[in-house]
Design a protein around this motif. Structure first.
Motif, PDB file in Angstrom:
ATOM      1  N   ASP A  75       0.274  -0.938   0.079  1.00  0.00           N
ATOM      2  CA  ASP A  75      -0.105   0.173  -0.158  1.00  0.00           C
ATOM      3  C   ASP A  75       0.961   1.606   0.038  1.00  0.00           C
ATOM      4  O   ASP A  75       2.343   1.191  -0.295  1.00  0.00           O
ATOM      5  N   ALA A  76      -0.058   2.549   0.758  1.00  0.00           N
ATOM      6  CA  ALA A  76       0.925   3.505   0.376  1.00  0.00           C
ATOM      7  C   ALA A  76       1.736   3.457   1.025  1.00  0.00           C
ATOM      8  O   ALA A  76       3.528   3.707   1.144  1.00  0.00           O
ATOM      9  N   ASN A  77       1.527   2.914   1.987  1.00  0.00           N
ATOM     10  CA  ASN A  77       2.937   2.996   3.368  1.00  0.00           C
ATOM     11  C   ASN A  77       3.709   1.990   3.600  1.00  0.00           C
ATOM     12  O   ASN A  77       4.503   1.482   3.856  1.00  0.00           O
ATOM     13  N   GLY A  78       3.719   0.739   1.696  1.00  0.00           N
ATOM     14  CA  GLY A  78       5.023   0.275   1.982  1.00  0.00           C
ATOM     15  C   GLY A  78       4.643  -1.289   2.962  1.00  0.00           C
ATOM     16  O   GLY A  78       5.110  -2.143   3.035  1.00  0.00           O
ATOM     17  N   ILE A  88      -0.068  -5.805   0.872  1.00  0.00           N
ATOM     18  CA  ILE A  88      -1.172  -5.908   1.122  1.00  0.00           C
ATOM     19  C   ILE A  88      -1.621  -7.642   1.022  1.00  0.00           C
ATOM     20  O   ILE A  88      -1.681  -8.423  -0.037  1.00  0.00           O
ATOM     21  N   ASP A  89      -2.258  -8.200   2.025  1.00  0.00           N
ATOM     22  CA  ASP A  89      -2.434  -9.704   1.892  1.00  0.00           C
ATOM     23  C   ASP A  89      -3.868 -10.204   1.055  1.00  0.00           C
ATOM     24  O   ASP A  89      -4.654  -9.258   0.699  1.00  0.00           O
ATOM     25  N   GLY A  90      -3.851 -11.012   0.782  1.00  0.00           N
ATOM     26  CA  GLY A  90      -4.825 -11.393  -0.518  1.00  0.00           C
ATOM     27  C   GLY A  90      -4.031 -11.774  -1.545  1.00  0.00           C
ATOM     28  O   GLY A  90      -5.462 -11.642  -2.922  1.00  0.00           O
ATOM     29  N   GLU A  91      -3.175 -10.312  -1.869  1.00  0.00           N
ATOM     30  CA  GLU A  91      -2.939 -10.562  -3.242  1.00  0.00           C
ATOM     31  C   GLU A  91      -1.618 -10.627  -3.450  1.00  0.00           C
ATOM     32  O   GLU A  91      -0.363 -10.505  -2.589  1.00  0.00           O
ATOM     33  N   LEU A  92      -1.141 -11.046  -4.887  1.00  0.00           N
ATOM     34  CA  LEU A  92       0.504 -11.842  -5.458  1.00  0.00           C
ATOM     35  C   LEU A  92       1.017 -10.966  -6.232  1.00  0.00           C
ATOM     36  O   LEU A  92       0.193 -11.079  -7.162  1.00  0.00           O
ATOM     37  N   ILE A  93       1.782 -10.516  -6.875  1.00  0.00           N
ATOM     38  CA  ILE A  93       2.115 -10.148  -8.417  1.00  0.00           C
ATOM     39  C   ILE A  93       3.502 -11.742  -8.494  1.00  0.00           C
ATOM     40  O   ILE A  93       4.315 -11.593  -7.902  1.00  0.00           O
ATOM     41  N   ASP A  94       3.660 -12.061 -10.023  1.00  0.00           N
ATOM     42  CA  ASP A  94       4.234 -12.152 -10.437  1.00  0.00           C
ATOM     43  C   ASP A  94       5.146 -11.720 -10.591  1.00  0.00           C
ATOM     44  O   ASP A  94       5.368 -10.835 -11.016  1.00  0.00           O
TER      45      ASP A  94
END
Length: 432
Positions: free
Chosen positions: A298-301, A304-310
């Protein structure tokens, strides 16, 4: 390479339990790997046991096989270890796990759990390639110690003797001076070199396709304040910059590119056909491999739970000699065995490599030697190895005195670090 999202101590001000987890994550590693090696060898016929269950919407599979010294394949599947792997992937935050276990008598058992790709739900490839991150430091240290054995270098030489005028800090780093830093201090992290990686202050995403020269990495670190005076009361602080500098030292002394030094002196010497140091511009991982993931912030670094980036594909040059290599778990175990049995270092030099200093912010009973970690296991055994956290991958490896070697890898470096460590301990202590 070492997990260091930016310069400075990003763990300050957190509750003690969170601070300890942050320090462990920051200290254990980050990214990845040489000229093209032979194609991945075809494996012989192996006995395999496969199981699939559905947990948290993910297909969880386990594969195990063993190859004994006589060449015959035999199943040596530890159901408790398989169940432990499956628990680690059960909530989906850590999509996949790989592990290779080399028993005391040389039998190899490979395990997997979870999925190799969260989009396709494909299986985790057995003994697939992963970014081994700071496990690279063991290779860097061995190359340096080999040069010492050959009389080309001394552990108590100053950096200045090898690289005159190169290490001079600027700005906040004005106190850094290669005339006061020794090779030994770089190897065991008592040099006071900065801990962070300034070029990664915004994380991997803005620079994932950028190539960095080792000198650029070093120069950026030399603008940061040292953590303490070199060797001051044996003070210790993990430094990726120190290992980037060691890569330049090895390159200068050997007169060849660092990737070639590691390849010729270690990889080719002991026949590691599934280990490599990525060449310039190589952002891929050789097949087969699971995909690696990270959590969006998030904006504070904050993750974010529940999401993943490849984040499988990126340029690992940001890690350099501190953590750029790629390998399969079974090949990492072969390296550990070759190191312990004298094929890479003479016994007296290996003993020196395992002379340790106290660490801070790491698990109880862990001490640091010359590019290796001494680990006191829950079963009373002492093992030697290293850990590594590249974006998308967390890896842990070690070998016991009687030759049991374990390498475990997960495909998200930001979650369940302590659970992975506990499982790693259990795998090293297991009888099978």
């Amino acid at each position: 390479m070492v997990r260091s999202r930016g310069g400075g101590n990003t763990c300050a001000g957190q509750p003690q339990s969170s601070k300890e987890e942050c320090l462990l994550s920051n200290d254990l590693s980050r990214p990845a790997g040489t000229r093209p090696s032979p194609a991945r060898r075809r494996r012989g016929v192996v006995a395999a046991a496969m199981a699939a269950v559905t947990i948290a919407g993910l297909a969880v599979s386990g594969v195990a096989s063993a190859t004994a010294p006589d060449g015959k394949s035999r199943p040596v599947h530890d159901k408790e270890l398989q169940a432990g792997l499956e628990e680690l992937v059960s909530d989906g935050s850590l999509p996949g796990m790989l592990m290779s276990v080399r028993s005391r008598d040389g039998r190899v058992t490979d395990y997997t759990a979870g999925v190799g790709d969260i989009r396709t739900k494909s299986k985790v490839p057995k003994d697939g390639y992963v970014r081994i991150a700071s496990i690279t430091k063991m290779f860097t240290a061995v190359a340096i110690l080999q040069l010492v054995d050959e009389g080309e270098l001394a552990l108590d030489d100053t950096v200045e003797k090898v690289l005159p005028g190169v290490v001079r800090g600027t700005g906040d780093g004005a106190a850094i001076d290669g005339r006061t830093i020794t090779i030994r201090q770089l190897l065991n992290h008592t040099s006071g070199m900065p801990t962070g990686v300034p070029l990664m202050s915004q994380g991997i995403l803005p620079i994932k396709d950028r190539y960095f020269d080792a000198r650029e990495l070093l120069d950026s670190s030399l603008t940061q304040a040292p953590t303490f005076a070199p060797g001051q009361d044996r003070v210790w602080d993990y430094s990726n910059a120190g290992y980037v500098l060691l890569g330049l030292v090895a390159q200068k002394v050997a007169g060849r590119p660092f990737a070639e030094v590691v390849t010729d002196r270690i990889i080719n010497r002991i026949g590691l056909t599934e280990t490599y140091y990525p060449g310039q511009g190589d952002r891929e991982i050789r097949a087969p491999h699971p995909r690696g993931y990270m959590m969006p912030k998030d904006a504070n670094g904050k993750p974010i739970d529940g999401e993943l980036i490849d984040i499988t594909r990126f340029d690992p040059s940001i890690a350099g000699a501190a953590g750029q290599m790629i390998a399969t778990p079974s090949d990492v175990n072969k390296f550990l065995v070759a190191l312990q049995d004298g094929r890479l270092l003479k016994p007296n030099r290996l003993a020196e490599m395992r002379q340790t200093v106290a660490t801070s912010g790491w698990p109880d009973g862990w001490r640091y030697g010359l590019g290796t970690i001494e680990m006191k296991l829950s079963c009373g055994i002492t093992a030697y190895g290293h850990g590594g956290d590249a974006d998308g991958f967390q890896t842990r490896t070690a070998i016991t005195p009687d030759g049991r070697a374990v390498t475990v890898a997960g495909t998200n470096d930001e979650v369940r670090q302590y659970e992975v460590l506990a499982f790693f301990d259990k795998a090293l202590c297991a009888a099978k």
